[in-house]
Design a protein around this motif. Structure first.
Motif, PDB file in Angstrom:
ATOM      1  N   GLN A  65       2.068   0.825 -14.306  1.00 45.70           N
ATOM      2  CA  GLN A  65       2.021   2.298 -14.322  1.00 45.70           C
ATOM      3  C   GLN A  65       0.697   2.780 -14.919  1.00 45.70           C
ATOM      4  O   GLN A  65       0.127   3.783 -14.469  1.00 45.70           O
ATOM      5  CB  GLN A  65       3.201   2.852 -15.132  1.00 45.70           C
ATOM      6  N   GLU A  66       0.205   2.066 -15.926  1.00 37.65           N
ATOM      7  CA  GLU A  66      -1.077   2.422 -16.532  1.00 37.65           C
ATOM      8  C   GLU A  66      -2.226   2.146 -15.563  1.00 37.65           C
ATOM      9  O   GLU A  66      -3.176   2.921 -15.465  1.00 37.65           O
ATOM     10  CB  GLU A  66      -1.285   1.644 -17.826  1.00 37.65           C
ATOM     11  N   VAL A  67      -2.136   1.024 -14.826  1.00 40.93           N
ATOM     12  CA  VAL A  67      -3.141   0.721 -13.810  1.00 40.93           C
ATOM     13  C   VAL A  67      -3.189   1.851 -12.790  1.00 40.93           C
ATOM     14  O   VAL A  67      -4.268   2.315 -12.397  1.00 40.93           O
ATOM     15  CB  VAL A  67      -2.815  -0.612 -13.104  1.00 40.93           C
ATOM     16  N   LEU A  68      -2.020   2.305 -12.372  1.00 40.39           N
ATOM     17  CA  LEU A  68      -1.931   3.392 -11.398  1.00 40.39           C
ATOM     18  C   LEU A  68      -2.571   4.666 -11.933  1.00 40.39           C
ATOM     19  O   LEU A  68      -3.330   5.343 -11.217  1.00 40.39           O
ATOM     20  CB  LEU A  68      -0.463   3.632 -11.042  1.00 40.39           C
ATOM     21  N   ARG A  72      -5.874   6.405 -10.288  1.00 40.72           N
ATOM     22  CA  ARG A  72      -5.821   7.768  -9.767  1.00 40.72           C
ATOM     23  C   ARG A  72      -6.818   8.698 -10.448  1.00 40.72           C
ATOM     24  O   ARG A  72      -7.033   9.820  -9.987  1.00 40.72           O
ATOM     25  CB  ARG A  72      -4.398   8.327  -9.910  1.00 40.72           C
ATOM     26  N   GLY A  73      -7.420   8.247 -11.545  1.00 41.44           N
ATOM     27  CA  GLY A  73      -8.468   9.056 -12.182  1.00 41.44           C
ATOM     28  C   GLY A  73      -9.727   9.152 -11.344  1.00 41.44           C
ATOM     29  O   GLY A  73     -10.539  10.060 -11.543  1.00 41.44           O
ATOM     30  N   TRP A  74      -9.897   8.232 -10.364  1.00 42.22           N
ATOM     31  CA  TRP A  74     -11.131   8.264  -9.590  1.00 42.22           C
ATOM     32  C   TRP A  74     -10.966   7.856  -8.134  1.00 42.22           C
ATOM     33  O   TRP A  74     -11.925   7.852  -7.362  1.00 42.22           O
ATOM     34  CB  TRP A  74     -12.182   7.343 -10.224  1.00 42.22           C
ATOM     35  N   SER A  75      -9.761   7.531  -7.711  1.00 40.05           N
ATOM     36  CA  SER A  75      -9.580   7.037  -6.351  1.00 40.05           C
ATOM     37  C   SER A  75      -8.346   7.624  -5.674  1.00 40.05           C
ATOM     38  O   SER A  75      -7.323   7.847  -6.311  1.00 40.05           O
ATOM     39  CB  SER A  75      -9.464   5.506  -6.362  1.00 40.05           C
ATOM     40  N   THR A  76      -8.462   7.849  -4.366  1.00 39.61           N
ATOM     41  CA  THR A  76      -7.329   8.307  -3.568  1.00 39.61           C
ATOM     42  C   THR A  76      -6.783   7.192  -2.676  1.00 39.61           C
ATOM     43  O   THR A  76      -5.994   7.444  -1.769  1.00 39.61           O
ATOM     44  CB  THR A  76      -7.742   9.493  -2.677  1.00 39.61           C
ATOM     45  N   VAL A  77      -7.220   5.952  -2.896  1.00 41.16           N
ATOM     46  CA  VAL A  77      -6.772   4.834  -2.070  1.00 41.16           C
ATOM     47  C   VAL A  77      -5.236   4.756  -2.067  1.00 41.16           C
ATOM     48  O   VAL A  77      -4.607   4.928  -3.112  1.00 41.16           O
ATOM     49  CB  VAL A  77      -7.383   3.504  -2.576  1.00 41.16           C
ATOM     50  N   PRO A  78      -4.605   4.543  -0.918  1.00 34.61           N
ATOM     51  CA  PRO A  78      -3.144   4.416  -0.890  1.00 34.61           C
ATOM     52  C   PRO A  78      -2.673   3.247  -1.750  1.00 34.61           C
ATOM     53  O   PRO A  78      -3.281   2.169  -1.731  1.00 34.61           O
ATOM     54  CB  PRO A  78      -2.841   4.157   0.591  1.00 34.61           C
ATOM     55  N   VAL A  79      -1.595   3.462  -2.492  1.00 32.91           N
ATOM     56  CA  VAL A  79      -1.040   2.430  -3.368  1.00 32.91           C
ATOM     57  C   VAL A  79       0.419   2.176  -2.994  1.00 32.91           C
ATOM     58  O   VAL A  79       1.234   3.102  -2.980  1.00 32.91           O
ATOM     59  CB  VAL A  79      -1.140   2.835  -4.850  1.00 32.91           C
ATOM     60  N   LEU A  80       0.725   0.928  -2.705  1.00 28.00           N
ATOM     61  CA  LEU A  80       2.088   0.488  -2.434  1.00 28.00           C
ATOM     62  C   LEU A  80       2.544  -0.349  -3.622  1.00 28.00           C
ATOM     63  O   LEU A  80       2.026  -1.440  -3.857  1.00 28.00           O
ATOM     64  CB  LEU A  80       2.126  -0.338  -1.143  1.00 28.00           C
ATOM     65  N   VAL A  81       3.483   0.177  -4.386  1.00 32.57           N
ATOM     66  CA  VAL A  81       4.012  -0.554  -5.538  1.00 32.57           C
ATOM     67  C   VAL A  81       5.027  -1.580  -5.052  1.00 32.57           C
ATOM     68  O   VAL A  81       5.893  -1.278  -4.229  1.00 32.57           O
ATOM     69  CB  VAL A  81       4.658   0.409  -6.551  1.00 32.57           C
ATOM     70  N   LEU A  82       4.898  -2.784  -5.584  1.00 35.84           N
ATOM     71  CA  LEU A  82       5.790  -3.890  -5.236  1.00 35.84           C
ATOM     72  C   LEU A  82       6.315  -4.452  -6.549  1.00 35.84           C
ATOM     73  O   LEU A  82       5.564  -5.058  -7.310  1.00 35.84           O
ATOM     74  CB  LEU A  82       4.994  -4.952  -4.468  1.00 35.84           C
ATOM     75  N   SER A  83       7.595  -4.231  -6.846  1.00 33.93           N
ATOM     76  CA  SER A  83       8.080  -4.556  -8.190  1.00 33.93           C
ATOM     77  C   SER A  83       9.539  -4.984  -8.195  1.00 33.93           C
ATOM     78  O   SER A  83      10.326  -4.595  -7.324  1.00 33.93           O
ATOM     79  CB  SER A  83       7.909  -3.336  -9.096  1.00 33.93           C
ATOM     80  N   VAL A  84       9.910  -5.790  -9.209  1.00 35.69           N
ATOM     81  CA  VAL A  84      11.314  -6.156  -9.414  1.00 35.69           C
ATOM     82  C   VAL A  84      12.079  -5.010 -10.070  1.00 35.69           C
ATOM     83  O   VAL A  84      13.310  -5.012 -10.106  1.00 35.69           O
ATOM     84  CB  VAL A  84      11.452  -7.420 -10.292  1.00 35.69           C
ATOM     85  N   ARG A  85      11.357  -4.032 -10.599  1.00 32.78           N
ATOM     86  CA  ARG A  85      12.003  -2.899 -11.261  1.00 32.78           C
ATOM     87  C   ARG A  85      12.618  -1.986 -10.203  1.00 32.78           C
ATOM     88  O   ARG A  85      11.898  -1.317  -9.459  1.00 32.78           O
ATOM     89  CB  ARG A  85      10.991  -2.128 -12.103  1.00 32.78           C
ATOM     90  N   SER A  86      13.931  -1.945 -10.174  1.00 33.52           N
ATOM     91  CA  SER A  86      14.626  -1.218  -9.115  1.00 33.52           C
ATOM     92  C   SER A  86      15.233   0.098  -9.574  1.00 33.52           C
ATOM     93  O   SER A  86      15.830   0.822  -8.776  1.00 33.52           O
ATOM     94  CB  SER A  86      15.733  -2.103  -8.524  1.00 33.52           C
ATOM     95  N   GLY A  87      15.082   0.417 -10.849  1.00 36.47           N
ATOM     96  CA  GLY A  87      15.667   1.649 -11.369  1.00 36.47           C
ATOM     97  C   GLY A  87      15.032   2.889 -10.790  1.00 36.47           C
ATOM     98  O   GLY A  87      13.825   2.928 -10.529  1.00 36.47           O
ATOM     99  N   GLU A  88      15.853   3.933 -10.589  1.00 39.23           N
ATOM    100  CA  GLU A  88      15.349   5.175 -10.007  1.00 39.23           C
ATOM    101  C   GLU A  88      14.250   5.787 -10.875  1.00 39.23           C
ATOM    102  O   GLU A  88      13.253   6.293 -10.371  1.00 39.23           O
ATOM    103  CB  GLU A  88      16.493   6.172  -9.831  1.00 39.23           C
ATOM    104  N   GLY A  97       3.298   9.351 -10.459  1.00 39.70           N
ATOM    105  CA  GLY A  97       1.996   8.924 -10.971  1.00 39.70           C
ATOM    106  C   GLY A  97       0.952   8.700  -9.892  1.00 39.70           C
ATOM    107  O   GLY A  97      -0.186   8.379 -10.210  1.00 39.70           O
ATOM    108  N   GLY A  98       1.356   8.848  -8.639  1.00 34.61           N
ATOM    109  CA  GLY A  98       0.369   8.747  -7.571  1.00 34.61           C
ATOM    110  C   GLY A  98       0.579   7.621  -6.580  1.00 34.61           C
ATOM    111  O   GLY A  98      -0.205   7.461  -5.644  1.00 34.61           O
ATOM    112  N   ALA A  99       1.659   6.826  -6.761  1.00 36.46           N
ATOM    113  CA  ALA A  99       1.950   5.787  -5.769  1.00 36.46           C
ATOM    114  C   ALA A  99       2.375   6.444  -4.460  1.00 36.46           C
ATOM    115  O   ALA A  99       3.024   7.493  -4.459  1.00 36.46           O
ATOM    116  CB  ALA A  99       3.048   4.859  -6.274  1.00 36.46           C
ATOM    117  N   ASN A 100       2.021   5.827  -3.351  1.00 36.12           N
ATOM    118  CA  ASN A 100       2.378   6.369  -2.038  1.00 36.12           C
ATOM    119  C   ASN A 100       3.697   5.803  -1.518  1.00 36.12           C
ATOM    120  O   ASN A 100       4.348   6.425  -0.672  1.00 36.12           O
ATOM    121  CB  ASN A 100       1.276   6.062  -1.026  1.00 36.12           C
ATOM    122  N   ASP A 101       4.083   4.634  -1.998  1.00 35.99           N
ATOM    123  CA  ASP A 101       5.341   4.015  -1.566  1.00 35.99           C
ATOM    124  C   ASP A 101       5.755   2.994  -2.618  1.00 35.99           C
ATOM    125  O   ASP A 101       4.951   2.593  -3.470  1.00 35.99           O
ATOM    126  CB  ASP A 101       5.168   3.340  -0.202  1.00 35.99           C
TER     127      ASP A 101
END
Length: 233
Positions: A65-68, A72-88, A97-101
């Protein structure tokens, strides 16, 4: 096969996951760059300007989340988060925070590749912006998160840098107050314009910028702010 000019940056500390994604993405014609932790991932994002970032949240040196947030402080590149964290809550935090998916591990590779295609299509092959932007003697270097004025580094807080970097990203164009507040403070603060006024005021002080006759940050009354383009008098 896809256009192999697309570059995908995978930031994940699990070597097996990186290998699996590298094989799968390469088979579809993508060029893959890998990073095993957050700091090296941010450095790769700045230096290689990928078309898409695949980001794991459980990194060894810093939370995803901190990386994201930093990205996002300087880039609009699309970000796809891939994680074991499944909580809403975790998903909402990442998307706000700026993730696209957001894809939860374990995942089906065909669905993952479909989401990659959608994000690249939506972004028009991605746009992470220039490595640095100049406005007269002012230079914002995204790769090193450094701001210099007349060749001397200007010390900024995290929020000050985020505001200036966002204006630099849209160099010469107006960025609305709502967009700045949403991107930097979060969607629950879009009405808190005083936060933004205070930070812009501090920025102007540090840059020696007169709001009545600005060299750098121009106020568009009732709309937002813009960083002066080089060609402006």
């Amino acid at each position: 096969m896809t256009d192999n000019s697309h570059v995908v940056l995978v930031i994940d500390d699990e070597a097996q996951i990186r290998k699996f994604l590298r094989i799968s993405l390469t088979a579809q014609g993508y060029r893959v760059i890998e990073a095993a932790d957050g700091r090296s991932g941010l450095a790769e994002a700045a230096l290689t300007r990928p078309d898409l970032v695949v980001l794991d949240l459980g990194l060894p040196d810093m939370d995803g989340q901190e990386v994201l947030r930093e990205l996002r402080g300087w880039s609009t590149v699309p970000v796809l988060v891939l994680s074991v964290r499944s909580g809403e809550g975790e998903k909402v935090l990442a998307l706000d925070g700026g993730a696209n998916d957001y894809v939860t591990k374990p995942f089906g590779i065909q669905e993952f590749l479909a989401r990659v295609r959608v994000l690249l299509r939506q972004s028009g092959q991605g746009d992470s912006g220039a490595a640095a932007v100049e406005s007269g003697p002012l230079r914002v270097d995204f790769a090193f998160r450094q701001v210099t004025l007349d060749g001397r580094e200007v010390a900024l807080t995290r929020k000050e840098y985020a505001v200036l970097a966002t204006l630099a990203q849209y160099h010469g164009r107006v960025v609305t107050q709502q967009q700045l507040l949403k991107d930097i403070w979060g969607p629950t603060h879009v009405e808190d314009s005083h936060y933004l006024r205070v930070v812009v005021g501090h920025l102007r002080q540090k840059l020696g910028d007169d709001p009545a006759n600005p060299r750098f940050i121009v106020t568009e009354a009732g709309i937002g702010y813009r960083l002066r383009a080089e060609r402006e008098a």
